[in-house]
Design a protein around this motif. Structure first.
Motif, PDB file in Angstrom:
ATOM      1  N   HIS A 196      30.753  46.415  63.131  1.00  0.00           N
ATOM      2  CA  HIS A 196      30.324  44.934  62.837  1.00  0.00           C
ATOM      3  C   HIS A 196      28.688  44.715  63.279  1.00  0.00           C
ATOM      4  O   HIS A 196      28.097  44.061  62.721  1.00  0.00           O
ATOM      5  N   LYS A 228      25.995  43.212  61.132  1.00  0.00           N
ATOM      6  CA  LYS A 228      25.160  42.148  61.472  1.00  0.00           C
ATOM      7  C   LYS A 228      23.641  42.485  61.214  1.00  0.00           C
ATOM      8  O   LYS A 228      22.834  41.657  60.925  1.00  0.00           O
ATOM      9  N   LYS A 260      20.566  41.146  58.838  1.00  0.00           N
ATOM     10  CA  LYS A 260      19.038  40.804  59.428  1.00  0.00           C
ATOM     11  C   LYS A 260      18.077  41.189  59.090  1.00  0.00           C
ATOM     12  O   LYS A 260      17.096  40.518  58.769  1.00  0.00           O
TER      13      LYS A 260
END
Ligand code: ATP
Ligand code: CA
Ligand code: CA
Length: 433
Positions: free
Chosen positions: A130, A134, A138
């Protein structure tokens, strides 16, 4: 780690996950490709779309074999990236079609990621943490601009970012990326190089059991190997690597490697080890073909499929929106694969051929690229840095901060990039001077 796979069939523990991944990808990619192309907007980078699949189907999604939820991230950005990387939209869909399930690369590394090859061996699906997921979201803008400015980038080529979840199951994040290694050529040796020596040794005596294992820095040095590029190729290669690493340093990424597969042209495609282990499974059908990957590039019942593929290409390239159903109808069962020819470093039969001091062609083809580049320094490395640092001199450990990690990486890879002639000459100089 051996680059052969286990077929993922109905009896495989990850069958449902793999099937859902492919069904989701196919649906989402078709859905985006069916629309008229347009420029990216800011919102495209943050976009996410959620779909529910079930056995009956609904107004949004077609019926599927299993109930699952699927999330598609930044579909327009990845559509543009795929096009930038020179993928044919129809080809991509066909490679990842759920009619043919992939093979799974055994024993995942310490990260716990799973790897799946597309049936034609061109694409890799890697499950990611995860945190990595993420992080990719970004940095997507930076990655995208880097690819725009560096069409020959050596960094992993990301083609899609998705998430799949079965009822009561956990969320599985994954990326689709390029397989650096070719379907049609034996890779005689594989190295995963970081420019570090601590813990970077694959036990040589295990090589007998596992002749296709991925070797590391110390194994490379022990063999006195070089990336044999003459002046022209060396300059281009080192320059691109520097640009790529500069991005990774800016984004505080580390722990990446230069993955190097070596094909020795004199040996050619000699042993058929891989042929036996890489299998393709056709759910619904009765055939389980034991075909080598290079066979898959050929097309059985070709004419019909070629025609369908052509129609599909037309349909997708058309400037008008196309209904999903039409795309699925046109999906051929098999399709001759187009090659990635776009990047300079993948232009010699999918790889980058060795050259001599005079730039004449050499004896090997290298298949290489920078992989595993989604680890942000903050993730685990601070801790590792601390405890490994207690016992080892800092310049030797792999978990040093991103800036120094990158400098060391460049120094190591540039240092091993030289022709045989140059290496011999340097050795001579050393001995006599
Ligand atoms: P860890 O974090 O423990 O290093 P990981 O699960 O993040 O492992 P990677 O380092 O990305 O895995 O890859 C592990 C191995 O898988 C590589 O050494 C290589 O053999 C193979 N591999 C990874 N990416 C590719 C690729 N794009 N093409 C071909 N092989 C690949
Ligand atoms: Ca790695
Ligand atoms: Ca990793």
């Amino acid at each position: 780690r051996v680059v052969v796979g286990t077929k993922v069939d109905q009896h495989h523990v990850n069958w449902v996950t793999a099937y859902n991944m492919l069904t989701g990808i196919r649906f989402c990619v078709s859905r985006t490709n069916a629309k008229i192309d347009r420029d990216l907007t800011d919102a495209d980078f943050d976009a996410k779309h959620k779909f529910s699949f079930d056995i009956t189907g609904n107004e949004l999604t077609p019926s599927a074999k299993y109930d699952f939820k699927f999330k598609d991230y930044a579909p327009w950005v990845f559509r543009h990236l795929r096009s930038k990387f020179g993928l044919d939209p129809a080809d991509y869909l066909v490679s990842l079609t759920s009619k043919y399930i992939l093979s799974e690369l055994g024993s995942p590394g310490k990260s716990g990621s799973f790897f799946y090859f597309s049936r034609d061996y061109k694409y890799i699906i890697k499950t990611i943490h995860h945190a990595e997921h993420k992080f990719l979201r970004k940095i997507l803008r930076d990655y995208y601009s880097h690819v725009q400015e560096n069409p020959n980038t050596l960094l992993s080529q990301f083609y899609g970012l998705h998430r799949v979840k079965i009822p009561y199951g956990r969320k599985i994040h994954f990326v689709v990326m390029n397989n650096l290694f070719p379907p049609h050529r034996d890779i005689h040796r594989t190295f995963d190089l970081k420019g570090s020596t601590i813990g970077r040794d694959f036990k040589e005596d295990e090589l007998e059991k596992n002749p296709r294992a991925t070797l590391k820095d110390l194994n490379w040095l022990r063999r006195n190997l070089h990336l044999e590029f003459g002046p022209t190729k060396k300059d281009a290669f080192v320059e691109q690597m520097q640009k790529d690493v500069a991005l990774l340093q800016k984004l505080k990424i580390m722990d990446y490697s230069m993955l190097v597969g070596i094909h020795d042209l004199q040996r050619g495609n000699e042993d058929k080890l891989r042929d036996k282990t890489l299998q393709v499974f056709q759910p619904g059908g009765h055939k389980s073909e034991d075909q080598p990957p290079n066979m898959l590039m050929r097309t059985p019942s070709k004419l019909e499929n070629a025609r369908k593929a052509q129609e599909l290409r037309q349909l997708i390239k058309n400037e008008k929106p196309v209904p999903m159903g039409q795309i699925l109808d046109k999906m051929p069962d098999e399709m001759a694969g187009g090659h990635r020819k776009h990047s300079y470093f993948y232009s010699d039969d999918g790889g980058f051929r060795a050259t001599h001091e005079n730039d004449m062609a050499g004896e090997e083809i290298y298949y290489l690229g920078i992989i595993d580049c989604l680890t942000h320094y903050s993730m685990i490395k601070r801790f590792e840095h601390f405890w490994k640092g207690l016992s080892s001199p800092e310049s030797q450990i792999s978990a040093i901060p991103p800036e120094r990690y990158g400098d060391r990486f460049i120094r190591f890879i540039s240092g091993i990039t030289k022709t045989r002639e140059r290496a011999e000459a340097e050795k001579e100089q050393c001995e006599h001077g």
